[in-house]
Each structure stands twice: as C-alpha cells, then as structure tokens.
Design an enzyme around this catalytic site. Structure first.
Site, mmCIF file in Angstrom:
data_model
loop_
_atom_site.group_PDB
_atom_site.id
_atom_site.type_symbol
_atom_site.label_atom_id
_atom_site.label_comp_id
_atom_site.label_asym_id
_atom_site.label_seq_id
_atom_site.Cartn_x
_atom_site.Cartn_y
_atom_site.Cartn_z
ATOM 1 N N ASP A 42 -7.367 0.291 4.311
ATOM 2 C CA ASP A 42 -7.560 -0.726 3.270
ATOM 3 C C ASP A 42 -6.445 -1.766 3.348
ATOM 4 O O ASP A 42 -5.364 -1.499 3.886
ATOM 5 C CB ASP A 42 -7.518 -0.071 1.879
HETATM 6 N N1 URA Z 1 -8.545 6.327 2.491
HETATM 7 C C1 URA Z 1 -8.466 5.279 1.631
HETATM 8 O O1 URA Z 1 -8.855 5.381 0.484
HETATM 9 N N2 URA Z 1 -7.945 4.139 2.090
HETATM 10 C C2 URA Z 1 -7.456 3.977 3.342
HETATM 11 O O2 URA Z 1 -6.970 2.901 3.691
HETATM 12 C C3 URA Z 1 -7.542 5.073 4.226
HETATM 13 C C4 URA Z 1 -8.097 6.250 3.760
#
Ligand code: URA
Length: 239
Positions: free
Chosen positions: A103
């Site tokens: 993310d």
């Molecule tokens: N899980 C998440 O919620 N976000 C990420 O960036 C990676 C794994």
C-alpha cells in the site's frame, strides 16, 4: 541459454508455439536457419532473428527496494510518485515492475524485476510464499487475537485467511508492535486481518518475502541489485 527459452522469454509465445516457429524455419542464428530448440545461444554475442526481425533481448534485472511510505507500487501513475520513479533512469529497463503490491503508506521490501515469470511464480497462491511484516496497531493484542490468527482470520464477510503466525514484540494499553507472518497476498490483507479483531494498523513494514530479507543497510527509498546468494535462494521460483 537455450534457444527455446530465449524465444519464450522474449515473448514469442508458449513453448509449443516456439517449437512451431522453429519447425517452420522462421528462426535464424547469425543468418543460419536453426530448428534445434535446445541449442545454446547467447543473445548478447549472437544475432537471433524471427521472420527476419532481430529479437529484442533485455537481460533480466533484480532490484531490492526499501519502499518508503508515500510512493505507489505501480509502473506508472498520473498523480503519485511510483516505485519505478525511485530507480535511476539509466537502470529503468523496459518491463521493470514491482513483484506484488505494498500500500502507499506501507514501507519495506519490494522486489523489482523485468522477469515476468519470476514475478508470477512468487505471486501465485499455490506457491504460498511467506511474507513477514512488522506491524504496529493501536491497541493491546490479546491471546485471543493470537489464537484467531492461528486459526485463520475471516474478513469481508467470508474471505478466509490461511493460518498466520502473530508474535508480540512489545506492547502497552495503547499500542502493540508485532511480527506477522502470512503465506498469501490478499488485497490489504494485514490491515483487514487486524480490523477483523477490532484493531487498526498504524504502521506497516514488510521485512521479508520468501527467501529475501530486507537489507538493513538500505535506507528508505534506496535499492540495490540482488546479491548472487539471493538469486540462488530464489531458484525454486525460476521456471
Ligand atoms: N497488507 C496490507 O494491508 N497492506 C500492505 O501494504 C501489505 C499487506
């Protein structure tokens, strides 16, 4: 590299299609028609053509990036800086992409490569590649939470997660720092797993993916080519 592998990797279709290309005498090596798929060739030293057109061979590159928050795991984006923008222009080879997605607000290990097959092998659910995250949540993690993670969290009204290992590193009444090991890669998985036990993720960092460990000497936003031993460790994922 075998001729059939080279043609497959440069986009001339499945192994069967490549065989057909060779049989139909469309492949030449330094001007000579070749029909032997197992022949060893070096596209940097020899010219390979298909139907008279030289193939565009790009050697594979593998970069370990320490992704900072604020950057998106995409190849291009109209608004945001991307992980590709963090790579020196001279090292941004065609076809470079991030293997999987972190993310925008997540930090940590991201592999960038132009080897699509490797990316695919690391991401297919069947391979169950383990990812380890350092997570900070806004409450005290309980024994019940740990049991729920081990049993298999369910979120989004029916999405079942595989058992995950949750280890508490430190905690107070208002915060917990934990390690979470998961073997799948559902969208926003870590955040949703914690939300399902009523906790909000306030910091997330990926520490490892399969055999790759985030290099502690890489500062946020920097990257380096994989070391030889890291490539050897990835061997089970090279097809
Ligand atoms: N899980 C998440 O919620 N976000 C990420 O960036 C990676 C794994």
């Amino acid at each position: 590299m075998r001729l059939d592998k080279l043609l497959f990797e440069t986009g001339f279709g499945s192994r069967r299609t490549v065989k057909r290309l060779l049989k139909s005498k469309q492949v030449q090596l330094n001007g000579q028609t070749i029909m032997v798929d197992s022949l060893n060739v070096d596209p940097q030293l020899q010219e390979v053509t298909v139907a008279g057109v030289p193939i565009d061979y790009q050697p594979h590159v593998y970069y370990m990036l320490h992704k900072p928050a604020g950057v998106v795991s995409a190849v291009s984006d109209a608004v945001n800086q991307t992980v590709i923008d963090l790579i020196e222009p001279s090292q941004r080879v065609p076809g470079l992409f991030p293997v999987g997605r972190l993310d925008k607000d997540t930090e940590g290990l991201l592999l960038l490569t132009n080897n699509g097959q490797l990316g695919y092998q690391l991401l297919i659910p069947k391979k169950e590649v383990t990812k380890c995250y350092e997570v900070v949540v806004n409450e005290r993690v309980t024994d019940d939470d740990q049991l729920a993670f081990t049993a298999g969290i369910v979120f989004d009204g029916g999405v079942i997660c595989k058992p995950a290992q949750l280890t508490i590193l430190s905690q107070s009444d208002t915060e917990s720092r934990v390690l979470l090991e998961i073997s799948e890669g559902k969208f926003h998985q870590v955040k949703k797993m914690f939300l399902s036990v009523g906790k909000k993720v306030i910091y997330l960092k990926r520490l490892s993916m399969g055999p790759l460990q985030l290099d502690k000497t890489l500062s946020l936003g920097s990257y380096r080519p994989l070391h030889a031993e890291e490539l050897v460790a990835l061997k089970p994922y090279f097809k």
